[in-house]
Design a protein around this motif. Structure first.
Motif, PDB file in Angstrom:
ATOM      1  N   VAL A 208      11.003  16.343  11.938  1.00 10.87           N
ATOM      2  CA  VAL A 208      10.312  17.283  12.840  1.00 10.87           C
ATOM      3  C   VAL A 208       9.206  17.922  12.012  1.00 10.87           C
ATOM      4  O   VAL A 208       9.482  18.578  11.002  1.00 10.87           O
ATOM      5  CB  VAL A 208      11.266  18.354  13.393  1.00 10.87           C
ATOM      6  CG1 VAL A 208      10.549  19.235  14.408  1.00 10.87           C
ATOM      7  CG2 VAL A 208      12.497  17.706  14.022  1.00 10.87           C
ATOM      8  N   THR A 210       4.760  19.312  11.655  1.00  8.34           N
ATOM      9  CA  THR A 210       3.474  19.691  12.224  1.00  8.34           C
ATOM     10  C   THR A 210       2.478  19.907  11.086  1.00  8.34           C
ATOM     11  O   THR A 210       2.882  20.174   9.944  1.00  8.34           O
ATOM     12  CB  THR A 210       3.585  20.962  13.086  1.00  8.34           C
ATOM     13  OG1 THR A 210       2.341  21.182  13.782  1.00  8.34           O
ATOM     14  CG2 THR A 210       3.890  22.191  12.245  1.00  8.34           C
ATOM     15  N   HIS A 236       7.328  26.962  14.563  1.00  6.40           N
ATOM     16  CA  HIS A 236       7.071  25.901  15.526  1.00  6.40           C
ATOM     17  C   HIS A 236       7.999  24.711  15.286  1.00  6.40           C
ATOM     18  O   HIS A 236       8.506  24.104  16.240  1.00  6.40           O
ATOM     19  CB  HIS A 236       5.618  25.446  15.421  1.00  6.40           C
ATOM     20  CG  HIS A 236       4.644  26.431  15.982  1.00  6.40           C
ATOM     21  ND1 HIS A 236       3.274  26.291  15.835  1.00  6.40           N
ATOM     22  CD2 HIS A 236       4.825  27.571  16.685  1.00  6.40           C
ATOM     23  CE1 HIS A 236       2.670  27.303  16.428  1.00  6.40           C
ATOM     24  NE2 HIS A 236       3.583  28.099  16.941  1.00  6.40           N
ATOM     25  N   VAL A 237       8.239  24.362  14.020  1.00  8.74           N
ATOM     26  CA  VAL A 237       9.133  23.251  13.704  1.00  8.74           C
ATOM     27  C   VAL A 237      10.557  23.578  14.157  1.00  8.74           C
ATOM     28  O   VAL A 237      11.239  22.741  14.766  1.00  8.74           O
ATOM     29  CB  VAL A 237       9.100  22.940  12.195  1.00  8.74           C
ATOM     30  CG1 VAL A 237      10.219  21.970  11.810  1.00  8.74           C
ATOM     31  CG2 VAL A 237       7.744  22.360  11.800  1.00  8.74           C
ATOM     32  N   GLU A 240      10.847  23.404  17.939  1.00 10.38           N
ATOM     33  CA  GLU A 240      10.952  22.029  18.404  1.00 10.38           C
ATOM     34  C   GLU A 240      12.332  21.456  18.081  1.00 10.38           C
ATOM     35  O   GLU A 240      12.899  20.694  18.880  1.00 10.38           O
ATOM     36  CB  GLU A 240       9.857  21.176  17.767  1.00 10.38           C
ATOM     37  CG  GLU A 240       9.991  19.677  17.987  1.00 10.38           C
ATOM     38  CD  GLU A 240       9.928  19.269  19.450  1.00 10.38           C
ATOM     39  OE1 GLU A 240      10.270  18.113  19.747  1.00 10.38           O
ATOM     40  OE2 GLU A 240       9.533  20.098  20.310  1.00 10.38           O
ATOM     41  N   GLU A 241      12.891  21.800  16.923  1.00  9.89           N
ATOM     42  CA  GLU A 241      14.252  21.364  16.591  1.00  9.89           C
ATOM     43  C   GLU A 241      15.232  21.852  17.651  1.00  9.89           C
ATOM     44  O   GLU A 241      16.114  21.101  18.086  1.00  9.89           O
ATOM     45  CB  GLU A 241      14.659  21.901  15.224  1.00  9.89           C
ATOM     46  CG  GLU A 241      16.091  21.566  14.841  1.00  9.89           C
ATOM     47  CD  GLU A 241      16.604  22.410  13.690  1.00  9.89           C
ATOM     48  OE1 GLU A 241      16.717  21.866  12.582  1.00  9.89           O
ATOM     49  OE2 GLU A 241      16.885  23.604  13.904  1.00  9.89           O
ATOM     50  N   ARG A 243      14.657  22.491  20.804  1.00  4.78           N
ATOM     51  CA  ARG A 243      14.502  21.689  22.015  1.00  4.78           C
ATOM     52  C   ARG A 243      15.179  20.326  21.864  1.00  4.78           C
ATOM     53  O   ARG A 243      15.884  19.861  22.777  1.00  4.78           O
ATOM     54  CB  ARG A 243      13.016  21.489  22.335  1.00  4.78           C
ATOM     55  CG  ARG A 243      12.767  20.713  23.624  1.00  4.78           C
ATOM     56  CD  ARG A 243      11.359  20.159  23.684  1.00  4.78           C
ATOM     57  NE  ARG A 243      11.128  19.122  22.684  1.00  4.78           N
ATOM     58  CZ  ARG A 243      11.527  17.853  22.828  1.00  4.78           C
ATOM     59  NH1 ARG A 243      12.198  17.473  23.906  1.00  4.78           N
ATOM     60  NH2 ARG A 243      11.274  16.961  21.882  1.00  4.78           N
ATOM     61  N   GLN A 244      14.969  19.684  20.704  1.00  4.06           N
ATOM     62  CA  GLN A 244      15.542  18.357  20.507  1.00  4.06           C
ATOM     63  C   GLN A 244      17.068  18.389  20.464  1.00  4.06           C
ATOM     64  O   GLN A 244      17.725  17.442  20.916  1.00  4.06           O
ATOM     65  CB  GLN A 244      14.985  17.729  19.226  1.00  4.06           C
ATOM     66  CG  GLN A 244      13.522  17.357  19.298  1.00  4.06           C
ATOM     67  CD  GLN A 244      13.058  16.559  18.097  1.00  4.06           C
ATOM     68  OE1 GLN A 244      13.868  15.906  17.426  1.00  4.06           O
ATOM     69  NE2 GLN A 244      11.756  16.584  17.816  1.00  4.06           N
ATOM     70  N   GLU A 253      13.158  11.029  17.689  1.00  2.00           N
ATOM     71  CA  GLU A 253      13.628  12.406  17.681  1.00  2.00           C
ATOM     72  C   GLU A 253      15.144  12.421  17.825  1.00  2.00           C
ATOM     73  O   GLU A 253      15.763  11.373  18.041  1.00  2.00           O
ATOM     74  CB  GLU A 253      12.960  13.228  18.785  1.00  2.00           C
ATOM     75  CG  GLU A 253      13.228  12.754  20.199  1.00  2.00           C
ATOM     76  CD  GLU A 253      12.507  13.601  21.243  1.00  2.00           C
ATOM     77  OE1 GLU A 253      11.442  14.164  20.932  1.00  2.00           O
ATOM     78  OE2 GLU A 253      13.015  13.714  22.371  1.00  2.00           O
TER      79      GLU A 253
END
Length: 419
Positions: A208, A210, A236-237, A240-241, A243-244, A253
């Protein structure tokens, strides 16, 4: 391209010494520049000054990364006793020496300002722009940009056991059959047999990440902004983690809980009455997860319930017959609890494909596992034509894998078009 700290230190020392030697050769006795200064010498001084400034900007960016990572470590591990404080040099000073020792840059180059050095305009993705030259203001008079708040990320903490791995692939075993045959047996009688079936699963370590291109001017002129940029990129990372871990597809992912085979749709296992509240639904989901209605003889007892912010708001505003808020007083050190479970409030429990659909998820931390390959880390380097454009690229990333030992211990319920 990136250089080690040892290489940066050696390069910075060499450039500083060369500037000093050249300065002594072209300066007159009154501290001015000899009129007969050779153009090649002036050009060489300009190149050396640019190289030294570039090294400083890289060192400053790495320093920001150290500050960011140190702050994360300090937040999770406090020293048992007060520690004496020591004045710490910046990373740039550790590499190039104290600023008072920059004889070539601070004592010589300013003398040539406006005579030999010419500025070049560069463009990059992230720049420091202002109608006024705020970089000339004292730090006490400069206003740094305000950063938006960072909410608490909790899916990892409450639904997965922590772990680590040193491989690009992890292998674990999911308990797919659990037959309990225990029974009373008469003397001399045959004893019953249990049956267990573990199915081998493999999960790849996913990345993950950016990136953000930033001009060298920003790195040099606004070090505190760079630190905030790094902190925001790290958030942000982790966002996103989060969400995944819930919705990841498994293609480049993580495979999220909602996309794992065996996770139970609570709507097919419970009956929702017209006067049932969210509290009633959560209690029924707990029964499904715990009693084994999801497919196992008996699941893991749930430890938390995940809900979207809108569902959490509805729960918080629940009132008793006396019109007092129920959860204004039902609190714990971790926040609101319902039916003995911690409530995990996260936007990850909204359907990414239809944000009007919200979810409740009941599950146990013992039923899931995360294997960290690389913790959140920061790097800075040159990509493609970054050097020509006078910029660098910041990168923040982490690597991990996740899996569920008992998918049927997770039960979800969809709330369509929640309002």
């Amino acid at each position: 391209m990136s250089k080690s700290l040892t290489a940066l230190k050696a390069e910075g020392k060499r450039i500083s010494e060369e500037i000093t030697r050249m300065a002594e050769g072209i300066m007159d006795g009154d501290g001015g520049v000899k009129l007969a200064t050779d153009s090649d010498e002036a050009k060489r001084l300009q190149e050396l000054g640019a190289e030294l400034k570039h090294i400083e900007s890289i060192a400053g960016a790495i320093e920001g990364a150290e500050v960011f990572l140190d702050s994360r470590k300090a937040a999770t591990a406090q020293p048992p006793h007060p520690q004496p404080s020591y004045e710490r040099k910046s990373l740039a000073e550790q590499i190039l020496g104290d600023r008072s020792e920059y004889k070539g840059m601070e004592h010589f180059l300013p003398t040539l300002s406006g005579h030999l050095l010419e500025g070049t305009e560069h463009k990059a993705t992230f720049t420091s722009t202002s109608s006024e030259d705020s970089s000339l203001l004292p730090a006490s008079q400069r206003l740094e940009p305000w950063m938006p708040p960072v909410r608490r990320l909790t899916v990892r903490d409450v639904f997965f056991m922590p772990g680590t791995t040193g491989a690009p692939m992890v292998e674990y075993h999911e308990l797919t059959t659990d037959t309990n045959s225990a029974a009373g047996v008469a003397e001399g009688g045959s004893k019953p047999e249990d049956e267990f079936v573990w199915t081998k699963r493999q999960k790849a370590v996913e990345t993950v990440s950016t990136t953000l291109p930033v001009t060298n001017q920003t790195l040099a002129d606004y070090p505190s902004m760079v630190t905030m940029i790094q902190g925001r990129m790290g958030y942000h990372v982790e966002f996103e983690e989060e969400r995944q871990l819930v919705w990841g597809t498994g293609s480049d992912e993580l495979t999220g809980i909602m996309n794992t085979t065996g996770v139970v749709d609570g709507a097919s296992r419970i009956t929702v009455e017209t006067d049932d509240t969210y509290l009633d639904i959560i209690r029924k989901l707990i029964t499904v997860a715990w009693s084994g209605t999801g497919g196992m003889t008996e699941g893991y007892y749930p430890t938390a319930v995940g809900v979207s912010p809108l569902v959490k708001q509805t729960i918080d505003l629940t009132k008793g017959d006396d019109l007092h808020y129920v959860f204004a007083v039902v609190q714990s050190g971790a926040g609101t609890r319902v039916w003995g479970l911690d409530i995990v409030e996260s936007n990850a429990f909204r359907d990414p494909s239809d944000t009007d659909d919200h979810y409740m998820l009941v599950g146990s931390k013992a039923a899931g596992q995360i294997w960290d390959r690389e913790n959140l880390n920061f790097a800075v380097g040159l990509v493609n034509d970054d050097f020509k454009k006078n910029k660098q690229t910041l990168r923040v990333e982490k690597r991990l894998a996740s899996g569920l030992y008992s998918p049927s211990s997770f039960v979800y319920y969809k709330i369509a078009d929640a309002s």
